[in-house]
Design a protein around this motif. Structure first.
Motif: not given
Length: 81
Positions: A6-16
């Motif tokens: 099982k492969i889980s990829i999570t992308e989280v983007v934060f504006d700074s």
């Protein structure tokens, strides 16, 4: 038989950095949407006019109706209504 992989990829983007705000009325409250200064400048260039034409008012009305619908849908999704 080989084991399961099982492969889980999570992308989280934060504006700074500095943010600007696009404001609109939703029912009886003021809603503020934080955006980058570039998006706010583009929004203002496209829609903010001291004396808008009838076509500009229609386009702004359409955009604001879409923003209201998206905001309400997001709110319903978040609170489960």
């Amino acid at each position: 038989m080989a084991g399961e992989i099982k492969i889980s990829i999570t992308e989280v983007v934060f504006d700074s950095g500095p943010m600007a705000t696009i404001r609109f009325r939703l029912d009886d409250r003021q809603v503020e949407v934080p955006v980058s200064p570039e998006i706010k400048a583009y929004f203002d260039a496209q829609f903010v006019r001291p004396n808008p034409t009838a076509q500009q008012r229609r386009r702004m009305g359409t955009l604001l109706n879409l923003m209201r619908a998206a905001y309400q849908k997001g709110w319903k999704d978040a609170v489960g209504e």
